[in-house]
Design a protein around this motif. Structure first.
Motif, PDB file in Angstrom:
ATOM      1  N   ASP A 300      63.594 -25.811   7.417  1.00  0.00           N
ATOM      2  CA  ASP A 300      63.098 -25.017   6.337  1.00  0.00           C
ATOM      3  C   ASP A 300      61.848 -25.379   5.821  1.00  0.00           C
ATOM      4  O   ASP A 300      61.617 -26.621   5.505  1.00  0.00           O
ATOM      5  N   ASP A 301      61.378 -24.410   5.319  1.00  0.00           N
ATOM      6  CA  ASP A 301      60.038 -24.712   4.451  1.00  0.00           C
ATOM      7  C   ASP A 301      58.909 -25.518   5.365  1.00  0.00           C
ATOM      8  O   ASP A 301      58.270 -26.294   4.601  1.00  0.00           O
ATOM      9  N   ASP A 323      56.891 -22.184   6.636  1.00  0.00           N
ATOM     10  CA  ASP A 323      56.995 -21.563   5.337  1.00  0.00           C
ATOM     11  C   ASP A 323      55.754 -20.544   5.011  1.00  0.00           C
ATOM     12  O   ASP A 323      54.761 -20.637   5.744  1.00  0.00           O
ATOM     13  N   GLU A 357      58.476 -17.304   7.695  1.00  0.00           N
ATOM     14  CA  GLU A 357      59.024 -16.639   6.669  1.00  0.00           C
ATOM     15  C   GLU A 357      57.913 -16.125   5.685  1.00  0.00           C
ATOM     16  O   GLU A 357      56.698 -16.522   5.896  1.00  0.00           O
TER      17      GLU A 357
HETATM   18 CA    CA Z   1      62.148 -21.553   3.269  1.00  0.00          CA
END
Ligand code: CA
Ligand code: C2E
Ligand code: CA
Length: 408
Positions: A300-301, A323, A357
């Motif tokens: 993630d990110d 991200d 995202e």
């Molecule tokens: Ca994220």
């Protein structure tokens, strides 16, 4: 609130008279009437102190006080103006000054190599108007430190914690591939508390395991319910880095999945890039066990931390979530766009599914499409939804969205 470029006040800061004149003419052509100029940072600060403006165009190389110093001073004095950063220097330098300005709390509309083009200026000024609108529409959250660990403890007992679900769609065809579960705390007096506040609070006070276990059960209840409606899509759930160090977690997760009759390959656990920088060995052990059981793992990110390609290749992940700091507004930031493109390439070479995202605009989406990213998630398609609204999105919202895009 200002709704047209003609209502904006703009300050052009550049030591070259010709460049200043050129930028001012571009502004006037776009309808800006409230226009000011300054030949260096010190003069610019005087204008800002005297009257304040909406947008400041900043040339980085100036005598007396250069653009970098001006940005610093603006941040220290808490001037609210948004900035557009310009320079004839190399794009990496311009982009890094932009990053510095954002870290200092300034609102950066764009970072560009000179010459400034009319379209670029127009897009940046329109962005100012759009961002002001978005900010006004955002629900007010309680200020940080306003909630305590005791209140969080009570929130479990009072069922104040829920989940919102944000769709993850395929870039080609906008098909629903899955949803990400996002924790929500509705405090009876203080309103919505952001997970950005209460997750770290839970982590600091030894409550993250309780929270994770509680919310995962809630998430599985929903997933089972969807399955009963014949809806089968992936459920993504965020795991705290602390959970990766918890050796009982994997057994507990497997048992829960089995109890609910959920297929592990329909569940993705998201862990942040930074979680991998600490206790890498124990994190990899947990993730490898989860992979062996058939769960998917997303990093993630990605782009916010400093994990390098080698670290990435060692993690048994199946998905890379890029991200928002890389996906959003890359059209206005050539340097960011280059990093975005090479991140997508890297993920593809590592056989990871790519997810963009924080896709907020049509422009963001266009670039994501061009780069061949697999999945998208962002406000442009859907905000996180309650379980009830998610069903409505699947039933009607999604086909509307596809029709809108077919017309484009
Ligand atoms: Ca994220
Ligand atoms: P995240 O995992 O990166 O989740 C995505 C965040 O971006 C969410 O914020 C989502 O609402 C927001 N977002 C989605 N699309 C857009 C967009 O287009 N623009 C913008 N500006 N934002 C967008 P949220 O819900 O506030 O969650 C913040 C973070 O809190 C999450 O970031 C995640 O790290 C953490 N979090 C949320 N729920 C949980 C949970 O159940 N457990 C754990 N450990 N962490 C959680
Ligand atoms: Ca996530």
């Amino acid at each position: 609130m200002k709704s047209a470029i003609s209502e904006l006040s703009v300050l052009v800061t550049d030591d070259s008279l010709t460049q200043r004149q050129y930028a001012k003419e571009l502004c006037m052509d776009l309808g800006v009437r409230d226009l000011h100029d300054a030949a260096n940072g010190a003069d610019a600060l005087q204008v800002l102190e005297a009257r304040g403006v909406d947008v400041v165009l900043i040339d980085l190389e100036m005598p007396i006080m250069d653009g970098v110093e001006l940005i610093r001073s603006m941040a220290q004095k808490k001037f609210v103006s948004s900035v557009i950063i310009l320079s004839a220097k190399d794009p990496i330098l311009i982009a890094s000054v932009g990053t510095m300005a954002e870290a200092d709390g300034l609102h950066v509309l764009g970072t560009f190599q000179k010459p400034l083009l009319p379209d670029t200026l127009e897009c940046s000024l329109l962005r100012f108007i759009q961002d002001a609108k978005n900010q006004a529409a955002e629900p007010k959250v309680a200020p940080e430190n306003d909630v305590t660990a005791v209140e969080l403890g009570q929130a479990f007992a009072n069922n104040e914690l829920t989940l919102a679900f944000q769709p993850k769609l395929t870039v080609n065809g906008l098909i629903l591939k899955g949803v990400e579960a996002l924790a929500r705390w509705h405090h009876p007096q203080k309103g919505m508390i952001s997970p950005g506040i209460f997750i770290p609070l839970a982590e600091r006070h030894g409550m993250i395991d309780t929270l994770t276990r509680h919310l995962l059960q809630v998430a599985f209840e929903h997933k089972k319910n969807w399955q009963n409606f014949g809806l089968r899509f992936n459920l993504a759930f965020n795991l705290s880095p602390l959970s990766l160090a918890d050796s009982d977690m994997v057994d507990w997760l497997c048992k829960l999945t089995e109890d609910y009759g959920i297929a592990p390959n329909e569940v993705t656990f998201e862990v942040t890039e930074n979680a991998l920088l600490g206790e890498l060995a124990s994190a990899i052990r947990t993730l490898a066990r989860l992979r062996l059981k058939g769960f998917h793992i997303a990093i993630d990110d990605y782009g916010t931390g400093f994990a390098n390609a080698q670290q990435l290749s060692r993690v048994p992940a199946t998905e890379l979530k890029i991200d928002r700091s890389l996906t959003h507004r890359s059209a206005a930031r050539p340097q960011q766009r280059t990093i975005l493109a090479s991140t997508v390439d890297l993920a593809k070479n590592l056989n990871l599914t790519t997810v963009a995202e924080g896709v907020e605009t049509e422009e963001d989406f266009r670039i994501i499409q061009e780069l061949g990213v697999d999945l998208v998630q962002g406000y442009y398609f859907s905000k996180p939804l309650s379980a009830e609204h998610l069903l409505a999105f699947i039933k009607t919202g999604l086909s509307q969205l596809r029709r809108q895009h077919e017309r484009k």
